[in-house]
Design a protein around this motif. Sequence first.
Motif, PDB file in Angstrom:
ATOM      1  N   ALA A  85      44.854  35.953  36.503  1.00 27.30           N
ATOM      2  CA  ALA A  85      44.659  37.263  35.931  1.00 27.30           C
ATOM      3  C   ALA A  85      43.195  37.119  35.387  1.00 27.30           C
ATOM      4  N   ARG A  86      42.661  36.126  35.024  1.00 26.90           N
ATOM      5  CA  ARG A  86      41.092  36.223  34.571  1.00 26.90           C
ATOM      6  C   ARG A  86      40.363  36.552  35.718  1.00 26.90           C
ATOM      7  N   TRP A  89      40.558  39.882  36.937  1.00 26.66           N
ATOM      8  CA  TRP A  89      39.581  40.714  35.822  1.00 26.66           C
ATOM      9  C   TRP A  89      38.215  40.726  36.064  1.00 26.66           C
ATOM     10  N   THR A  92      36.878  42.741  38.992  1.00 24.33           N
ATOM     11  CA  THR A  92      36.870  44.233  38.812  1.00 24.33           C
ATOM     12  C   THR A  92      35.498  44.605  37.975  1.00 24.33           C
TER      13      THR A  92
END
Length: 163
Positions: A85-86, A89, A92
């Motif tokens: 998830a890091r 992120w 993005t």
Amino acid sequence: MNLASPRSLFFLAFLACAAMLGTGYYLQYAIGLEPCPLCIVQRIFFALAGVFSLLAAIHGPQPAGRRIYAGLVLLSSLGGAFTAARQVWLQTLPHDQLPSCLPPLDYMLETMPFAETLRQIFHGSADCAEVTWTLLSLSIPEWSLLAFVAFALFALYQLFRRG
């Protein structure tokens, strides 16, 4: 052999982890994609989840032991999901907000204290934000995140199932 038995399901989870690791090594050595530090950490979490699943499949424990193995798989999956998830992120973020590139992992391990190396790895870098390969419009970390969520759901099922 009952396909829904805990032993069989743990073995299938081990095979899925092995397939994820095999895919990563295929992309690295056959396709030529170099893994970033966050990718390497995700591989470690896949390996941990796979080892715990294989141990559970071999051991075939009673319900209390099954819950311990499921808890270990859950912790490995959550660690991997956090890491993936890091990285998603980071992918993005606009390029001007990305952290600077890191030196190679082996260099950091040789020259920095271990705690500082871990901090740098989990902070991420511009290398980790680069999308070099996609399948069905999802990047490698997005696929990893989906896999880790699936492993976590599997572990929760094993943790709370009866019998």
